[in-house]
Design an enzyme around this catalytic site. Structure first.
Site, mmCIF file in Angstrom:
data_model
loop_
_atom_site.group_PDB
_atom_site.id
_atom_site.type_symbol
_atom_site.label_atom_id
_atom_site.label_comp_id
_atom_site.label_asym_id
_atom_site.label_seq_id
_atom_site.Cartn_x
_atom_site.Cartn_y
_atom_site.Cartn_z
ATOM 1 N N HIS A 70 36.339 30.631 38.252
ATOM 2 C CA HIS A 70 34.922 30.387 38.402
ATOM 3 C C HIS A 70 34.153 31.097 37.287
ATOM 4 C CE1 HIS A 70 36.217 30.703 42.898
ATOM 5 N NE2 HIS A 70 36.558 29.521 42.401
ATOM 6 N N TYR A 133 32.903 43.806 42.883
ATOM 7 C CA TYR A 133 32.249 43.458 41.618
ATOM 8 C C TYR A 133 30.732 43.569 41.723
ATOM 9 C CZ TYR A 133 32.109 38.782 43.866
ATOM 10 O OH TYR A 133 31.939 37.729 44.740
#
Length: 297
Positions: A70, A133
């Site tokens: 992605h 993240y």
């Protein structure tokens, strides 16, 4: 096994802007501690001051869980809190490195900065892996995303757990091959006041460029500064050229004109400066040395 006591260091990769960081981890019989992201130290080490606004955690029960590929329109700082991953990144940005691949293992003593437009994927190497993240924008349904198949033959990633034995979502199994992916274009330049004298000159100069967008008062109205924050998805731009201004000198001496001139030439410019600061945009404001002198005492 995690290596304790490494100094904070950066390592560049073949993909421009994709940077690996060794993180100092301190451990003893009780466990371990690390500064996963520390702005002052990491910018000094070469991490872009990317302004994270959200921290996400993806927990994975099994070894072999595989996610990706992605590419989003925001930057990421990727690490793990528990477990270990094999990470694979593919440059999906328009340019000479389109399709370039980098792979590495990430444990709690490593992190990687992923610039926007670079495809991100990983496979867990241990059960109970917490993949974390930081991102510098919020998800938006209007943003542009790109996806690539994990099994693409062109990039030929050598997954530690073969994909036919790994845990994948149906959506990830059906992403397109590289030949079908449209490269992500660079961020745009936005010209405001495109129907004015200066704006028309910039159209003549830049009109054939696909990375320049022109906005007139009908698109973005600087006489309404409060509307500006929601007028665009500002993270899609890296430069704003403000060629708009209130230039009716005589009307500027009237009560209505003074209000409009102040809104367009002062309040809206301040709003644009805040937008530029918040979204890491370069703002080019073009003005003159003409001073409106009010005769009202």
């Amino acid at each position: 096994m995690t290596q304790f006591g490494k100094p904070l260091t950066r390592t560049d990769t073949p993909i421009p802007g994709l940077v690996v960081f060794d993180l100092p981890v301190h451990g003893d019989s009780r466990g371990w501690f690390k500064e996963n992201w520390q702005r002052e130290k990491m910018t000094e080490a070469g991490l872009p001051d990317f302004g994270p606004v959200q921290n996400n955690v993806s927990f994975n029960d099994k070894a072999g869980t595989t996610r990706g590929i992605h590419a989003e329109p925001w930057d990421k700082f990727v690490s793990v809190a528990t477990g270990r991953i094999f990470g694979a990144w593919v440059d999906l940005r328009e340019g000479p490195t389109f399709g370039a691949v980098f792979t590495t293992e990430i444990d709690r003593s490593k992190a990687i900065f992923v610039p926007s437009g670079v495809g991100n994927s990983y496979q867990t190497l241990e059960p109970d892996t917490a993949y974390t993240y930081l991102v510098n924008d919020h998800w938006s349904p209007t943003a542009e995303y790109a996806f690539l198949n994990l099994a693409d033959e062109t990039i030929a990633i050598s997954w530690p757990v073969p994909l036919e034995e790994a845990e994948l979502s149906e959506k990830d199994k059906n992403h397109p091959r590289l030949a079908e992916v449209t490269p992500i274009p660079p961020k745009k330049t936005l010209v405001l006041g495109a129907n004015g004298q200066l704006g028309r000159a910039l159209r003549d100069l830049w009109g054939n460029r696909t990375d320049v967008e022109f906005a007139t008062r009908a698109n973005i109205d600087l006489s309404d500064p409060n509307s500006l924050p929601g007028a665009r998805r500002w993270r899609d731009y890296d430069t704003i050229v403000n060629a708009a201004a209130y230039t009716a000198v005589d009307k500027a001496e009237t009560p209505e004109g003074r209000t409009a001139a102040w809104a367009i030439n002062a309040t809206a410019v301040a709003a644009l400066a805040r937008i530029a600061t918040d979204n890491n945009i370069t703002l080019v404001h073009i003005s003159s040395d003409y001073v409106y002198v009010s005769r009202v005492k």
